[in-house]
Design a protein around this motif. Structure first.
Motif, PDB file in Angstrom:
ATOM      1  N   MET A  52      31.947  50.099  18.777  1.00  0.00           N
ATOM      2  CA  MET A  52      31.858  51.177  19.763  1.00  0.00           C
ATOM      3  C   MET A  52      30.746  50.891  20.770  1.00  0.00           C
ATOM      4  O   MET A  52      30.907  51.186  21.956  1.00  0.00           O
ATOM      5  N   GLU A  53      29.646  50.333  20.298  1.00  0.00           N
ATOM      6  CA  GLU A  53      28.549  49.964  21.204  1.00  0.00           C
ATOM      7  C   GLU A  53      29.053  49.036  22.303  1.00  0.00           C
ATOM      8  O   GLU A  53      28.667  49.174  23.458  1.00  0.00           O
ATOM      9  N   LYS A  54      29.867  48.081  21.918  1.00  0.00           N
ATOM     10  CA  LYS A  54      30.384  47.110  22.889  1.00  0.00           C
ATOM     11  C   LYS A  54      31.403  47.744  23.830  1.00  0.00           C
ATOM     12  O   LYS A  54      31.419  47.441  25.018  1.00  0.00           O
ATOM     13  N   ALA A  55      32.234  48.618  23.296  1.00  0.00           N
ATOM     14  CA  ALA A  55      33.351  49.152  24.076  1.00  0.00           C
ATOM     15  C   ALA A  55      32.982  50.347  24.952  1.00  0.00           C
ATOM     16  O   ALA A  55      33.558  50.520  26.024  1.00  0.00           O
ATOM     17  N   MET A  56      32.044  51.164  24.517  1.00  0.00           N
ATOM     18  CA  MET A  56      31.774  52.425  25.205  1.00  0.00           C
ATOM     19  C   MET A  56      31.356  52.260  26.667  1.00  0.00           C
ATOM     20  O   MET A  56      31.888  52.965  27.525  1.00  0.00           O
ATOM     21  N   LEU A 145      39.397  44.838   8.578  1.00  0.00           N
ATOM     22  CA  LEU A 145      39.971  44.946   9.926  1.00  0.00           C
ATOM     23  C   LEU A 145      39.792  46.323  10.556  1.00  0.00           C
ATOM     24  O   LEU A 145      40.015  46.478  11.758  1.00  0.00           O
ATOM     25  N   MET A 146      39.397  47.318   9.766  1.00  0.00           N
ATOM     26  CA  MET A 146      39.332  48.688  10.275  1.00  0.00           C
ATOM     27  C   MET A 146      38.468  48.837  11.532  1.00  0.00           C
ATOM     28  O   MET A 146      38.905  49.487  12.485  1.00  0.00           O
ATOM     29  N   PRO A 147      37.267  48.270  11.605  1.00  0.00           N
ATOM     30  CA  PRO A 147      36.491  48.422  12.847  1.00  0.00           C
ATOM     31  C   PRO A 147      37.213  47.847  14.066  1.00  0.00           C
ATOM     32  O   PRO A 147      37.233  48.454  15.135  1.00  0.00           O
ATOM     33  N   LYS A 148      37.833  46.685  13.895  1.00  0.00           N
ATOM     34  CA  LYS A 148      38.577  46.062  14.996  1.00  0.00           C
ATOM     35  C   LYS A 148      39.773  46.922  15.378  1.00  0.00           C
ATOM     36  O   LYS A 148      40.030  47.172  16.563  1.00  0.00           O
ATOM     37  N   LEU A 149      40.509  47.392  14.376  1.00  0.00           N
ATOM     38  CA  LEU A 149      41.673  48.241  14.651  1.00  0.00           C
ATOM     39  C   LEU A 149      41.254  49.548  15.318  1.00  0.00           C
ATOM     40  O   LEU A 149      41.936  50.025  16.234  1.00  0.00           O
ATOM     41  N   SER A 150      40.150  50.105  14.872  1.00  0.00           N
ATOM     42  CA  SER A 150      39.655  51.342  15.485  1.00  0.00           C
ATOM     43  C   SER A 150      39.272  51.109  16.938  1.00  0.00           C
ATOM     44  O   SER A 150      39.608  51.913  17.805  1.00  0.00           O
ATOM     45  N   ALA A 151      38.571  50.011  17.208  1.00  0.00           N
ATOM     46  CA  ALA A 151      38.182  49.695  18.581  1.00  0.00           C
ATOM     47  C   ALA A 151      39.415  49.488  19.454  1.00  0.00           C
ATOM     48  O   ALA A 151      39.472  49.969  20.596  1.00  0.00           O
ATOM     49  N   GLU A 152      40.413  48.801  18.924  1.00  0.00           N
ATOM     50  CA  GLU A 152      41.640  48.592  19.682  1.00  0.00           C
ATOM     51  C   GLU A 152      42.377  49.904  19.909  1.00  0.00           C
ATOM     52  O   GLU A 152      42.960  50.119  20.975  1.00  0.00           O
ATOM     53  N   SER A 153      42.338  50.800  18.930  1.00  0.00           N
ATOM     54  CA  SER A 153      42.967  52.112  19.087  1.00  0.00           C
ATOM     55  C   SER A 153      42.275  52.932  20.162  1.00  0.00           C
ATOM     56  O   SER A 153      42.929  53.600  20.970  1.00  0.00           O
ATOM     57  N   ALA A 155      40.637  51.678  22.663  1.00  0.00           N
ATOM     58  CA  ALA A 155      40.994  51.036  23.924  1.00  0.00           C
ATOM     59  C   ALA A 155      42.392  51.459  24.373  1.00  0.00           C
ATOM     60  O   ALA A 155      42.620  51.700  25.567  1.00  0.00           O
ATOM     61  N   LEU A 156      43.308  51.575  23.418  1.00  0.00           N
ATOM     62  CA  LEU A 156      44.649  52.046  23.761  1.00  0.00           C
ATOM     63  C   LEU A 156      44.613  53.486  24.275  1.00  0.00           C
ATOM     64  O   LEU A 156      45.297  53.833  25.234  1.00  0.00           O
ATOM     65  N   SER A 157      43.806  54.306  23.630  1.00  0.00           N
ATOM     66  CA  SER A 157      43.660  55.687  24.098  1.00  0.00           C
ATOM     67  C   SER A 157      43.093  55.705  25.504  1.00  0.00           C
ATOM     68  O   SER A 157      43.540  56.475  26.358  1.00  0.00           O
ATOM     69  N   GLN A 158      42.103  54.865  25.732  1.00  0.00           N
ATOM     70  CA  GLN A 158      41.492  54.761  27.063  1.00  0.00           C
ATOM     71  C   GLN A 158      42.552  54.380  28.085  1.00  0.00           C
ATOM     72  O   GLN A 158      42.634  54.962  29.158  1.00  0.00           O
ATOM     73  N   LYS A 159      43.370  53.424  27.735  1.00  0.00           N
ATOM     74  CA  LYS A 159      44.378  52.900  28.650  1.00  0.00           C
ATOM     75  C   LYS A 159      45.514  53.896  28.895  1.00  0.00           C
ATOM     76  O   LYS A 159      45.986  54.036  30.019  1.00  0.00           O
ATOM     77  N   ILE A 160      45.934  54.593  27.856  1.00  0.00           N
ATOM     78  CA  ILE A 160      47.134  55.423  27.952  1.00  0.00           C
ATOM     79  C   ILE A 160      46.827  56.905  28.139  1.00  0.00           C
ATOM     80  O   ILE A 160      47.397  57.560  29.011  1.00  0.00           O
ATOM     81  N   VAL A 161      45.923  57.452  27.338  1.00  0.00           N
ATOM     82  CA  VAL A 161      45.693  58.906  27.338  1.00  0.00           C
ATOM     83  C   VAL A 161      44.715  59.341  28.425  1.00  0.00           C
ATOM     84  O   VAL A 161      44.991  60.286  29.170  1.00  0.00           O
ATOM     85  N   LEU A 162      43.573  58.676  28.515  1.00  0.00           N
ATOM     86  CA  LEU A 162      42.537  59.147  29.426  1.00  0.00           C
ATOM     87  C   LEU A 162      42.947  59.156  30.895  1.00  0.00           C
ATOM     88  O   LEU A 162      42.563  60.080  31.616  1.00  0.00           O
ATOM     89  N   PRO A 163      43.731  58.188  31.399  1.00  0.00           N
ATOM     90  CA  PRO A 163      44.183  58.321  32.789  1.00  0.00           C
ATOM     91  C   PRO A 163      45.021  59.588  33.020  1.00  0.00           C
ATOM     92  O   PRO A 163      44.913  60.223  34.055  1.00  0.00           O
ATOM     93  N   ARG A 164      45.798  59.949  32.033  1.00  0.00           N
ATOM     94  CA  ARG A 164      46.592  61.175  32.156  1.00  0.00           C
ATOM     95  C   ARG A 164      45.693  62.403  32.159  1.00  0.00           C
ATOM     96  O   ARG A 164      45.921  63.349  32.910  1.00  0.00           O
ATOM     97  N   VAL A 165      44.673  62.369  31.302  1.00  0.00           N
ATOM     98  CA  VAL A 165      43.706  63.471  31.277  1.00  0.00           C
ATOM     99  C   VAL A 165      42.976  63.534  32.615  1.00  0.00           C
ATOM    100  O   VAL A 165      42.756  64.612  33.169  1.00  0.00           O
ATOM    101  N   GLY A 166      42.621  62.372  33.157  1.00  0.00           N
ATOM    102  CA  GLY A 166      41.943  62.322  34.450  1.00  0.00           C
ATOM    103  C   GLY A 166      42.789  62.935  35.554  1.00  0.00           C
ATOM    104  O   GLY A 166      42.283  63.676  36.400  1.00  0.00           O
ATOM    105  N   LYS A 167      44.082  62.653  35.538  1.00  0.00           N
ATOM    106  CA  LYS A 167      44.982  63.232  36.542  1.00  0.00           C
ATOM    107  C   LYS A 167      45.062  64.747  36.389  1.00  0.00           C
ATOM    108  O   LYS A 167      45.068  65.477  37.376  1.00  0.00           O
TER     109      LYS A 167
END
Length: 179
Positions: A52-56, A145-153, A155-167
């Motif tokens: 999360m530190e790296k991704a945030m 793998l859980m930390p990696k999978l969580s970070a990827e999840s 990132a997916l939320s960022q890519k898919i959900v947050l732009p919609r929330v922003g709109k």
């Protein structure tokens, strides 16, 4: 700046875990503690926080930039100025987040809250089955793998959900300005 704080709050909400601190009996609590030990939950949590530190910072910058770019009320110069402000403030926010994620009491508090969460949502028999699974090679791989999978999840939320929330937020702001 208000939008930046809102973005930070939204990201924090994705990162949080709920706490369901209902009373559980001693057997269930003991089984939940054993499960977390077998899952190596403390190590996984520390690794997740490191991810999360790296991704945030990247996620916060991306979301702030998206919100600024989608703000029809800002001129090109104002958008550029707003992005410059975000870029100026973001390193300090990232540093504060890094300190937060590296605080050992954070992990201690999360672990303390996770025991009743598992104990309140699973029976002893179910916890024993989970413990047996996480003791297997595939269970251990899952936890590794859980930390990696969580970070990827995230990132997916960022890519898919947050732009919609922003709109939606942009539309709400436009609606407010019309009133």
């Amino acid at each position: 700046m208000k939008q930046f704080v809102l973005v930070l709050s939204a990201v924090a909400a994705f990162a949080g875990l709920p706490s369901f601190a209902l009373a559980a009996d001693a057997h269930t609590t003991a089984a939940a503690k054993k499960l977390l030990e077998v899952m190596d939950a403390r190590k996984t949590m520390v690794a997740s926080f490191a991810e999360m530190e790296k991704a945030m910072p990247v996620m916060m910058r991306s979301q702030a930039a998206s919100m600024i770019q989608n703000d029809a009320g800002l001129s090109a110069a104002q958008k550029q100025e707003a992005l410059a402000k975000v870029d100026k403030v973001l390193p300090g926010v990232a540093q504060a987040l890094n300190q937060l994620f590296r605080d050992p009491t954070l992990v201690d508090e999360m672990m303390a809250e996770m025991v009743p969460m598992y104990a309140d949502n699973f029976t002893v028999a179910e916890i024993d089955q989970l413990t047996a699974f996480y003791a297997t090679p595939v269970g251990r791989k899952m936890m590794t793998l859980m930390p990696k999978l969580s970070a990827e999840s995230v990132a997916l939320s960022q890519k898919i959900v947050l732009p919609r929330v922003g709109k939606l937020m942009q539309q709400a702001m436009q609606d407010i300005q019309k009133q």
